[in-house]
Design an enzyme around this catalytic site. Structure first.
Site, PDB file in Angstrom:
ATOM      1  N   LYS A 189     -18.330  29.678   3.865  1.00 56.94           N
ATOM      2  CA  LYS A 189     -16.891  29.792   4.424  1.00 56.94           C
ATOM      3  C   LYS A 189     -16.675  31.129   4.040  1.00 56.94           C
ATOM      4  O   LYS A 189     -15.758  31.245   3.259  1.00 56.94           O
ATOM      5  CB  LYS A 189     -16.299  28.692   3.716  1.00 56.94           C
ATOM      6  CG  LYS A 189     -14.857  28.288   4.435  1.00 56.94           C
ATOM      7  CD  LYS A 189     -15.305  27.550   5.783  1.00 56.94           C
ATOM      8  CE  LYS A 189     -14.119  27.444   6.636  1.00 56.94           C
ATOM      9  NZ  LYS A 189     -14.544  26.975   7.824  1.00 56.94           N
ATOM     10  N   SER A 385     -14.574  24.732  13.019  1.00 59.28           N
ATOM     11  CA  SER A 385     -13.820  24.066  11.981  1.00 59.28           C
ATOM     12  C   SER A 385     -12.995  22.978  12.611  1.00 59.28           C
ATOM     13  O   SER A 385     -13.479  21.915  13.013  1.00 59.28           O
ATOM     14  CB  SER A 385     -13.178  25.105  11.430  1.00 59.28           C
ATOM     15  OG  SER A 385     -13.142  24.872   9.853  1.00 59.28           O
TER      16      SER A 385
END
Length: 586
Positions: A189, A385
């Site tokens: 991330k 995402s």
């Protein structure tokens, strides 16, 4: 004094009267004159493909028609352009397409869809020609479908491979006293990595390199087919900058003719058998697309396929053509679900993600809809995402080879100014009734208990996200977790690991939706229809130039983008399911 006041009031009154009269005439003209003005296409015409004003797949439609009255003809999306090219294929008045100095805002997957439409157009025997003063890599990828390709003798060719640049702010935070407190799940991330480190992590470098190589491979594969130059040779050209000048580009087979624009136009005249002293008939693609879109089509089909466009960052609220909002998305899914004539739904996604809560609300609406009728997802430039979150439970998922997807992970950013306030002599005191009443303040050091509670929330959302993906993709939690952790994948890789079903564009998704609904004859209906108020109407009027427009004119486009990025970060409330970085390929 009173006399001067009366004179001033009279002057202001006259000014307001003339302003209202003037703009009243404009409004009446727009309503009654704009619609009656037809767009005629002369015989032996050429479409000029200028995509400067095209950014989104879908230009949007609004419940209040006043909102679009002053849109200046820009209410055309890429899907309208592609439909126009399909129509031109059988239009006897259209003899070819000219791509002239095209500079578009389209992403790579959008360019691929347009490129496919141009390839299909050429099957009719009509020509596609291209000219440019210079070619960026993205523009050359699109233009390479043309034959012949012209390049200005003093122009240049940008063909060198892809790169990504990321700034890191760890030292800056320590020096300035402005710290971004980051809480995340997912080793990939990297959206928040610049606030934590001074250099790129191995995991981030791995995924970025893999992504760029995958996108580049899909690009050169397409160019290789069109130009009959091997992929190996194209990589040699990029590596050695062997096409950096017009003559070098011609020698390497990337362009056909090095000449000025007048020579290009004479070549088109020759194709059309028009005298060199005369001009040839042209029609702008926006005008032709508008003509096609407003021409009624006779169809006996009662069945419909709904196409719901989800484009932009995911946020709460109504949303618009640039922002995916829960209001317009949930309403669109509900309307399509309840409409008996709509037999299936295609959800077209172009999004890097955003609010985890809003993503889950839209996911739930897709889940409810799927129980009533098939839902097929078509991914554009990216569906990452939160963009993948709203896609994962569809019956089928389509992506292009160069679509950016995955990034299954969540994070939270809490800006903290406690070091800065201490440096400049500001002391902050809190009074509270309970231990956790203050919750979070950017002016005091982040409490470890609050940090633990926030991490617990992020872990919960991450588990929910992975569970949704596992159920939607018929995988185990462990299988999804292994390819999640916030990692970004190209569409070609996403198929191999099970995040995507098939490689294909929007039309492929529509055909799949029709097959699942067991209908052969159908029309399509676009959503969402946005609800806008009077303030939105004023923003579209020619005299209602926004403060953003003025700022952009004063400081320039690039500097304005920096301001917009800061505003975007400030708008990220709550836990985010967001793609780790933005890739701008030129």
């Amino acid at each position: 004094m009173k006399f001067l006041g009366n004179v001033l009031a009279t002057i202001i009154g006259i000014f307001i009267f003339f302003m209202l009269f003037f703009f009243g005439i404009l409004i009446i003209g727009a309503i009654f004159g704009g619609e009656s003005e037809g767009i005629s296409v002369k015989s032996n015409s050429v479409i000029e493909l200028n995509l400067e004003d095209i950014k989104n797949d879908y230009a949007g439609k609004f419940k209040d028609p006043w909102v679009t009255i002053f849109s200046d003809g820009k209410n055309i999306g890429l899907t309208d352009i592609i439909s126009a090219i399909e129509e031109a294929k059988t239009d006897d008045d259209i003899k070819g397409i000219s791509i002239l100095n095209d500079e578009s805002q389209l992403g790579m997957a959008q360019s691929k869809a347009l490129r496919d439409a141009l390839e299909d157009f050429k099957k009719s025997g009509k020509f596609v020609m291209a000219y440019a003063n210079s070619y960026s890599q993205k523009e050359y990828y699109l233009n390479s479908v043309a034959k012949p390709i012209y390049l200005n003798p003093v122009g240049d060719m940008d063909f060198k491979g892809l790169s990504a640049e990321i700034l890191f702010f760890k030292d800056f935070q320590e020096k300035s006293g402005v710290k971004m407190e980051v809480i995340r799940h997912g080793k990939y991330k990297s959206a928040v990595e610049p606030f934590l480190e001074n250099k790129m992590s191995d995991a981030n470098r791995e995924q970025t390199s893999a992504l760029l190589n995958s996108i580049w491979n899909s690009v050169v594969t397409e160019i290789s087919k069109s130009r009959n130059v091997s992929v190996v040779k194209l990589n040699e050209i990029a590596n050695g900058l062997l096409a950096r000048t017009p003559q070098m580009a011609k020698t390497q087979g990337l362009v056909d003719v090095v000449a000025y624009e007048d020579v290009y136009h004479n070549a088109i005249k020759n194709r059309l058998k028009v005298d060199k002293e005369e001009d040839y008939n042209k029609v702008a693609i926006l005008d032709y697309a508008k003509k096609v879109a407003t021409t009624s089509k006779n169809t006996d089909a009662n069945d419909k396929i709904a196409i719901i466009y989800a484009q932009g960052e995911i946020r709460s609220g109504e949303g618009d053509v640039d922002v995916i909002g829960e209001g317009s998305m949930r309403r669109s899914l509900q309307e399509a679900r309840k409409d008996k004539n709509i037999k299936a739904i295609v959800l077209r996604i172009n999004s890097p993600g955003g609010s985890a809560l809003t993503s889950d609300l839209i996911w739930r609406e897709v889940e409810l809809t799927k129980k009533v009728k098939p839902v097929v997802v078509s991914m554009g430039n990216y569906a990452a995402s939160g963009g993948y979150y709203i896609a994962c439970n569809a019956n089928k998922i389509f992506a292009e080879n160069n679509t950016i997807t995955g990034s299954i992970g969540v994070f939270g950013i809490l800006p903290n100014f406690s070091q800065l306030t201490k440096k400049i002599g500001i002391n902050v005191e809190q009074v509270k009734t309970h231990e956790n009443a203050a919750r979070y303040s950017p002016f005091v050091p982040l409490d470890e208990k609050l940090k633990a509670v926030t991490l617990e929330e992020i872990e919960h959302i991450y588990k929910t996200f992975v569970t949704h993906v596992a159920q939607g993709r018929k995988m185990t939690f462990t299988q999804v977790d292994a390819i999640a952790q916030g990692r970004v994948w190209a569409g070609s890789e996403a198929v191999k690991i099970g995040l995507v079903d098939k490689i294909g564009g929007l039309n492929d998704a529509i055909h799949e939706a029709a097959a699942l609904a067991k209908t052969n004859t159908y029309s399509t209906q676009n959503y969402p229809e946005y609800e806008k108020d009077f303030n939105d109407l004023l923003a579209n009027l020619p005299f209602g130039k926004s403060k953003e427009s003025f700022i952009k004119e004063e400081i320039g486009e690039e500097n304005y983008k920096i301001i917009e990025e800061i505003k975007r970060l400030q708008a990220q409330k709550g836990v985010q399911a967001m793609m780790p970085f933005e890739i701008n390929i030129k």
